[in-house]
Write a protein that holds these residues in place. Structure first.
Motif, PDB file in Angstrom:
ATOM      1  N   THR A   4      54.718  35.031  37.260  1.00 61.72           N
ATOM      2  CA  THR A   4      55.121  35.660  38.513  1.00 61.72           C
ATOM      3  C   THR A   4      53.851  35.983  39.296  1.00 61.72           C
ATOM      4  O   THR A   4      53.049  36.819  38.854  1.00 61.72           O
ATOM      5  CB  THR A   4      55.921  36.941  38.251  1.00 61.72           C
ATOM      6  OG1 THR A   4      57.060  36.626  37.450  1.00 61.72           O
ATOM      7  CG2 THR A   4      56.369  37.574  39.565  1.00 61.72           C
ATOM      8  N   GLU A  43      52.240  39.537  39.950  1.00 58.31           N
ATOM      9  CA  GLU A  43      51.834  40.282  38.762  1.00 58.31           C
ATOM     10  C   GLU A  43      50.411  39.954  38.335  1.00 58.31           C
ATOM     11  O   GLU A  43      49.831  40.653  37.496  1.00 58.31           O
ATOM     12  CB  GLU A  43      52.801  39.996  37.607  1.00 58.31           C
ATOM     13  CG  GLU A  43      54.220  40.507  37.858  1.00 58.31           C
ATOM     14  CD  GLU A  43      55.164  40.155  36.729  1.00 58.31           C
ATOM     15  OE1 GLU A  43      54.722  39.467  35.774  1.00 58.31           O
ATOM     16  OE2 GLU A  43      56.342  40.563  36.782  1.00 58.31           O
ATOM     17  N   ILE A  44      49.847  38.906  38.913  1.00 62.11           N
ATOM     18  CA  ILE A  44      48.517  38.446  38.511  1.00 62.11           C
ATOM     19  C   ILE A  44      47.430  38.964  39.434  1.00 62.11           C
ATOM     20  O   ILE A  44      46.355  39.381  38.992  1.00 62.11           O
ATOM     21  CB  ILE A  44      48.490  36.904  38.460  1.00 62.11           C
ATOM     22  CG1 ILE A  44      49.529  36.394  37.456  1.00 62.11           C
ATOM     23  CG2 ILE A  44      47.102  36.386  38.100  1.00 62.11           C
ATOM     24  CD1 ILE A  44      49.791  34.922  37.547  1.00 62.11           C
ATOM     25  N   ALA A  86      46.158  34.478  32.415  1.00 59.24           N
ATOM     26  CA  ALA A  86      47.589  34.738  32.216  1.00 59.24           C
ATOM     27  C   ALA A  86      48.271  33.566  31.508  1.00 59.24           C
ATOM     28  O   ALA A  86      49.120  33.771  30.625  1.00 59.24           O
ATOM     29  CB  ALA A  86      48.257  35.019  33.553  1.00 59.24           C
TER      30      ALA A  86
END
Length: 537
Positions: free
Chosen positions: A137, A140-141, A524
């Motif tokens: 997503t 979110e990073i 991630a």
């Protein structure tokens, strides 16, 4: 459980056959077994909205565990896709194919079969989402990754599988763009390079240019040969062939194409294939985030490439250099898509409040007559008398005024800006600071995108609605008045960030990770299970 039933399951017989075996062994009617099966499916699907919605809509009919070739084809297509997820840079461990196969082999009861049915649907939807829209997503990073990813409805995907030819459905899941297909090939190529021992020794530092010779030139020659930029040669000299190879490398990496191997060029030449592979895997994930209809005609701004382009039916019809936001937390240009609706010729610059309070307020507090090119107005639009205003009484929180720069050649926005209204207050515009476009790395703005050739960009946009776009634009410009020109056909605008991209000739090119965003995405991906050593061809 009797061997007869186990054999039925392991041979891949459909639901009807397995339930018939259970009924024969237990004396329970097939209808009761079907009811128990549906109850098991309903229970297993609980908590997963898309799965539950699909099975309710088909009265819990089997999609995977039914009788016949179509069900076997779906199972085979799913297992084949899950066993080859690394083609797409996805981690095999994320889908637990062995666990699914074990669950199918060990399905001995009606309840077990219902659980297998839903497990297969869940595995399909997880794979479909990952390969179609990305594993991660964006927001979110990194806070600059404000892109809204288009996720397909899970129940619709399951219905599409029920109605379509399984292999065709699976082939249509990943992005179908040429960019993605070429990135998939580049991933394989780089993985093989890593397995075969990289591109050889690093090139020693120090400037090298035409006419030079020696060990450093030999190391440079060998590296360029290994990377495919130079034909094999015994020459120890920095000859014209090497100069052309260096220029080709520079062009493919967004560097100044002077044919001189300076520190910046050597640094990029020494980047390992492992690092390039990371960039490609990240680019594949990013391509999945933008797996949507971008528009037959659209504007594409690659922040990492410092370019803005107009794309018509897949072809670049206009290209210009750009300046992007500074590499600071409050200045980096965000990534998102929107729609360009109009341009403003001879624009005023309405100074964003963040710039007013962070930059101009402290200057006004030291000297009320600073920045005289900016007009200060109150809430009613009346001009503020600087001489009779005590700016020291205000803070960033309570500063009550607005600031505006009138249209002019020295306006911060130049003479035209291109608007795609968005909550980030980002747009494309002209600039009086033309010298910045000659630089290799161009991250200097407050976040908006400055264009090197804004007039030509305007002509290209207006060409679809004006017989004489240049003449029309110039007539409006010469009035000196702030004028809005609507685009008859609004254009999609996509602000992306790609450090690995494919050239029109099909060659992989790379750019520096100026904001460090791709490094975060790789971290991630790695946490999610993607490992370079695990990537197979």
């Amino acid at each position: 459980m009797p061997t007869k039933l186990t054999t039925a399951v392991r041979r891949g017989l459909g639901l009807a056959s397995v339930l018939a075996v259970i009924a024969g062994l237990s004396g329970t009617p097939v209808s009761a077994q079907v009811t128990a099966y549906k109850q098991a499916v309903a229970e297993a699907a609980a908590g997963v909205d898309a799965v539950g919605e699909y099975y309710r809509s088909v009265n819990y009919a089997a999609l995977w565990t039914g009788e016949g070739a179509e069900f076997r084809a779906r199972r085979a297509a799913l297992i084949d896709a899950l066993e080859n997820v690394e083609v797409h840079g996805l981690p095999a461990g994320r889908y637990d194919v062995a666990g699914l196969m074990r669950q199918m082999r060990e399905a001995h009861t009606t309840r077990d079969i219902g659980m297998v049915e839903v497990a297969l649907s869940k595995a399909f939807l997880r794979y479909a989402r990952d390969v179609q829209s990305g594993m991660l997503t964006p927001i979110e990073i990194d806070p600059g990754l404000v892109r809204k990813v288009e996720y397909r409805d899970g129940a619709t995907l399951l219905r599409g599988l029920a109605e379509g030819e399984p292999r065709a459905v699976f082939r249509a899941l990943p992005p179908t763009s040429m960019e993605y297909r070429m990135l998939v090939k580049e991933r394989l190529k780089l993985q093989q390079t890593v397995a075969n021992g990289s591109w050889g020794p690093r090139v020693p530092g120090g400037k090298m240019e035409p006419g030079d010779s020696g060990a450093g030139v030999v190391a440079l020659r060998n590296r360029l040969i290994a990377m495919g930029y130079l034909e094999r040669s015994p020459s120890r000299d920095y000859d014209p062939a090497m100069q052309r190879a260096v220029m080709e490398f520079q062009q493919a990496h967004g560097l100044e194409t002077d044919g001189v191997a300076g520190d910046g060029t050597i640094e990029e030449i020494n980047v390992s294939p492992e690092e390039r592979l990371k960039s490609v895997l990240v680019a594949m994930e990013r391509e999945r985030w933008t797996n949507m209809d971008r528009g037959e005609r659209h504007i594409l701004v690659n922040l990492a490439d410092f370019t803005a382009k107009i794309i018509d039916h897949g072809e670049v019809t206009f290209r210009t250099r750009s300046v992007i936001g500074m590499n600071r937390p409050d200045r980096r240009s965000p990534e998102f898509s929107d729609t360009m609706e109009h341009m403003i010729v001879n624009p005023s610059w309405h100074v964003p409040r963040s710039i007013i309070t962070k930059e101009y307020l402290p200057q006004l507090q030291r000297n009320p007559n600073s920045n005289r090119h900016l007009i200060i107005t109150d809430r009613y639009g009346r001009q503020v008398d600087r001489a009779n205003t005590d700016f020291t009484q205000f803070s960033a929180r309570n500063f009550p005024f607005s600031m505006r720069q009138a249209p002019s050649n020295s306006n911060a926005l130049g003479l035209v800006k291109f608007m795609f209204p968005n909550k980030y207050n980002i747009y494309l515009h002209d600039t009086p600071a033309k010298n910045l476009f000659a630089r290799e790395t161009r991250a200097y703005s407050h976040g908006c995108i400055r264009l090197a050739d804004p007039f030509d960009f305007a002509y290209a946009l207006l060409a679809k609605q004006e017989a004489d776009p240049k003449g029309y634009f110039q007539r409006v410009l010469k009035t000196g008045r702030e004028t809005k020109i609507d685009l008859v056909t609004p254009l999609p605008v996509h602000l992306i960030y790609r450090t690995a991209l494919i050239s029109p000739k099909g060659r992989a090119e790379f750019r520096r990770d100026v904001y460090g965003r791709d490094a975060k995405i790789w971290e991630a991906l790695n946490r999610a299970g993607v490992e370079l050593s695990a990537v197979r061809g």
